[in-house]
Design a protein around this motif. Structure first.
Motif, PDB file in Angstrom:
ATOM      1  N   ASN A  38     -12.723  21.887 -44.883  1.00  0.00           N
ATOM      2  CA  ASN A  38     -13.786  22.487 -44.060  1.00  0.00           C
ATOM      3  C   ASN A  38     -14.895  23.004 -44.973  1.00  0.00           C
ATOM      4  O   ASN A  38     -14.852  24.145 -45.450  1.00  0.00           O
ATOM      5  N   THR A  41     -21.521  24.351 -45.428  1.00  0.00           N
ATOM      6  CA  THR A  41     -22.628  23.388 -45.322  1.00  0.00           C
ATOM      7  C   THR A  41     -24.011  24.001 -45.432  1.00  0.00           C
ATOM      8  O   THR A  41     -24.991  23.289 -45.609  1.00  0.00           O
ATOM      9  N   THR A  54     -22.610  29.075 -43.255  1.00  0.00           N
ATOM     10  CA  THR A  54     -22.034  28.299 -42.155  1.00  0.00           C
ATOM     11  C   THR A  54     -20.998  27.324 -42.700  1.00  0.00           C
ATOM     12  O   THR A  54     -21.283  26.544 -43.607  1.00  0.00           O
ATOM     13  N   SER A  56     -18.580  24.161 -41.647  1.00  0.00           N
ATOM     14  CA  SER A  56     -18.435  23.123 -40.621  1.00  0.00           C
ATOM     15  C   SER A  56     -16.973  22.736 -40.482  1.00  0.00           C
ATOM     16  O   SER A  56     -16.264  22.580 -41.475  1.00  0.00           O
ATOM     17  N   THR A  57     -16.539  22.566 -39.222  1.00  0.00           N
ATOM     18  CA  THR A  57     -15.152  22.183 -38.944  1.00  0.00           C
ATOM     19  C   THR A  57     -15.135  20.993 -37.986  1.00  0.00           C
ATOM     20  O   THR A  57     -16.072  20.820 -37.208  1.00  0.00           O
ATOM     21  N   ALA A  63     -12.027  25.900 -36.274  1.00  0.00           N
ATOM     22  CA  ALA A  63     -12.935  27.046 -36.350  1.00  0.00           C
ATOM     23  C   ALA A  63     -12.239  28.333 -35.917  1.00  0.00           C
ATOM     24  O   ALA A  63     -12.363  29.382 -36.567  1.00  0.00           O
ATOM     25  N   LYS A  91     -19.153  26.278 -37.426  1.00  0.00           N
ATOM     26  CA  LYS A  91     -19.818  25.291 -36.581  1.00  0.00           C
ATOM     27  C   LYS A  91     -18.918  24.078 -36.414  1.00  0.00           C
ATOM     28  O   LYS A  91     -18.414  23.520 -37.387  1.00  0.00           O
ATOM     29  N   GLN A  93     -18.512  20.396 -35.987  1.00  0.00           N
ATOM     30  CA  GLN A  93     -19.347  19.242 -36.307  1.00  0.00           C
ATOM     31  C   GLN A  93     -18.556  17.967 -36.111  1.00  0.00           C
ATOM     32  O   GLN A  93     -17.330  17.949 -36.252  1.00  0.00           O
ATOM     33  N   ASP A  97     -19.089  12.902 -39.500  1.00  0.00           N
ATOM     34  CA  ASP A  97     -20.171  13.360 -40.361  1.00  0.00           C
ATOM     35  C   ASP A  97     -19.654  14.159 -41.555  1.00  0.00           C
ATOM     36  O   ASP A  97     -20.367  14.375 -42.528  1.00  0.00           O
ATOM     37  N   LEU A  98     -18.392  14.622 -41.453  1.00  0.00           N
ATOM     38  CA  LEU A  98     -17.827  15.416 -42.545  1.00  0.00           C
ATOM     39  C   LEU A  98     -17.158  14.564 -43.621  1.00  0.00           C
ATOM     40  O   LEU A  98     -16.866  15.034 -44.700  1.00  0.00           O
TER      41      LEU A  98
END
Length: 504
Positions: A38, A41, A54, A56-57, A63, A91, A93, A97-98
């Motif tokens: 995680n 970002t 922030t 991202s998860t 989260a 957040k 996401q 995208d991760l």
């Protein structure tokens, strides 16, 4: 000091230093599962001493778990690196995208010699989150194509519920035949290229032909590809009520922001806005704003734009710039297919001959749905077998046989209803909205429509030139009450019986 966003490289550097601090505090299992997967970002520097970070998860579950169990450790580690107070946010996401971020992070960690063997920690630390090393999933496992697809499906489901879409109204459960194949093809194209193919898409046809199903199927398909898409579904009546409420409460700006910033707008029964000048004005500007932003618009109606009256000419012309498709009433074969699809979705095994019997008596998809729902309740709650006797019983209850029509002039029907409820005809024809007056008015409108087969516009003229959508609303309301309210059902039966005697 103005708000400053740290560069991605700087953010990653801060996160790597914070991770080094965290690896000594957590078990290998906890670190691998919850920290390395995680990424941090973004970091905003608010002033000399405060910042916002922030993380991202891939899912809301990640989260929530991080916030509940590891918030203070993560926050403290980043604060020590930044030397600033930090407000930490999480957040959700898109997992896909991760992946790039995760691979980049993993590559750097390998170069720096980070491996499981480097974590020489105590056993009690390994159990800190109720896990052990052998049970801990690897980064590659967490971001496998199967897990990513599952997470995307969960997000799409959540987004569909938030948008108000029926979960069973998808392309997979839509039966296609010659009466709707063009509409289905256009809807599929729109779902694949929203804002580019057929904008706006205007579907029209009678009750139960599948307009709402196709519209919502578009929404589901778009959200399955992009759960984060800003999609909005509502009925024409809901749109109208929101505008009226926004004007009344002076929240018009909030209303405009909600509708004009959406990426996909689906409005069912758009004919409801006809005759409402303020509503049409707002929708005209909303329509223009969305088209300008290449947002997709899908509308349904019971008739084509040129037959919706009174609808402003400028709206008719806007609707006609896209693709308009007339969905015809389903054939017996299509209705049989719909019966089988809905039976299967309700875990009911239905022979083809019984499916055809239901299809031959049901008027459309909604009536079929009602019959299947009754069938399911009989099987599940009363433990009855699906056979011809049960099907006949349900069909008789859900689709009553033809009854003789009343042959009287409208004024006699209105007078009889008024006599039953002991009100003056001038009252229910007027504008007063007392509960008893409204009930008598709606019931009279229903009788004029169902017994004399008058048009909605013509009925409206008998009641102080009311808009045809008001008459439609009254008719639909009485339809519902007859099924659910014993008193209304009894009143209706008594009045109708009396009118039949008068017409003989």
């Amino acid at each position: 000091m103005p708000i400053q966003n740290l560069s991605p490289e700087k953010v990653q550097e801060v996160w790597e230093k914070a991770q080094k601090k965290l690896k000594g505090q957590l078990s290998p299992a906890a670190f691998t599962t919850w920290i390395s997967t995680n990424p941090l970002t973004s970091i905003q520097l608010l002033d000399q001493s405060k910042a916002v970070g922030t993380i991202s998860t891939p899912t809301a579950f990640h989260a929530t778990n991080l916030k509940k169990n590891l918030y203070s450790q993560i926050k403290t580690s980043i604060e020590q690196v930044l030397n600033k107070q930090l407000d930490l946010k999480f957040k959700v996401q898109n997992p896909a995208d991760l992946i790039a971020q995760q691979k980049q992070m993993s590559s750097k960690q390998k170069k720096q010699g980070w491996s499981k063997s480097s974590f020489n920690l105590k056993n009690n630390q390994a159990a800190s989150l109720g896990q052990n090393e052998s049970q801990s999933p690897l980064v590659e496992e967490l971001f496998s194509s199967q897990n990513i697809q599952s997470a995307q499906q969960d997000q799409a489901l959540t987004a569909a519920k938030r948008a108000g879409l029926r979960l069973d109204y998808k392309f997979q459960s839509f039966a296609v035949s010659s009466s709707n194949e063009l509409a289905h093809a256009a809807a599929t194209a729109v779902s694949k290229r929203p804002g580019q193919a057929y904008n706006p898409l205007f579907l029209y046809g009678g009750v139960g032909v599948g307009k709402t199903h196709l519209m919502q199927a578009i929404g589901h398909a778009i959200l399955e590809r992009n759960p984060g898409k800003n999609l909005l579904y509502c009925t024409g009546e809901e749109f109208t009520n929101e505008i009226i409420e926004a004007i009344k409460t002076k929240k018009a700006i909030k209303f405009k922001k909600k509708y004009r910033n959406t990426s996909v707008l689906l409005i069912d029964d758009i004919q409801f806005i006809a005759g409402k000048n303020a509503v049409q004005e707002e929708f005209f500007h909303t329509f223009n704003a969305l088209i300008k932003n290449s947002a997709q618009i899908v509308l349904t109606s019971d008739k084509p734009p040129q037959e919706i009256n009174p609808l402003e000419d400028r709206l008719k012309s806007r609707f006609e710039t896209g693709l308009m498709i007339d969905i015809q009433q389903p054939s017996l074969q299509l209705k049989t297919a719909i019966v089988l699809i809905k039976a299967r979705s309700n875990n009911i095994s239905l022979p083809i001959n019984l499916a055809e019997k239901i299809a031959s008596r049901a008027g459309g998809a909604r009536k079929i749905e009602g019959i299947i729902t009754s069938l399911r309740s009989s099987v599940e709650l009363r433990h009855l077998d699906v056979d011809e006797e049960l099907i006949n019983t349900i069909i008789e209850r859900e689709t009553p046989q033809f009854s003789p029509k009343i042959r009287l002039k409208p004024q006699k029907i209105i007078k009889k209803v008024c006599s039953f409820y002991q009100v003056n005809p001038s009252v229910i024809k007027g504008k007063r909205r007392n509960k008893e007056y409204v009930k008598a008015r709606h019931l009279a409108m229903h009788l004029l429509k169902c017994e004399l087969d008058m048009s909605y516009v013509e009925i409206g003229r008998w009641f102080s030139n009311r808009d045809h959508t008001s008459v439609m609303h009254a008719k639909n309301k009485i339809d519902r009450l007859i099924k659910t309210n014993d008193l209304i059902r009894e009143d209706y039966a008594i009045i109708k019986k009396s009118l039949l005697k008068m017409s003989n």
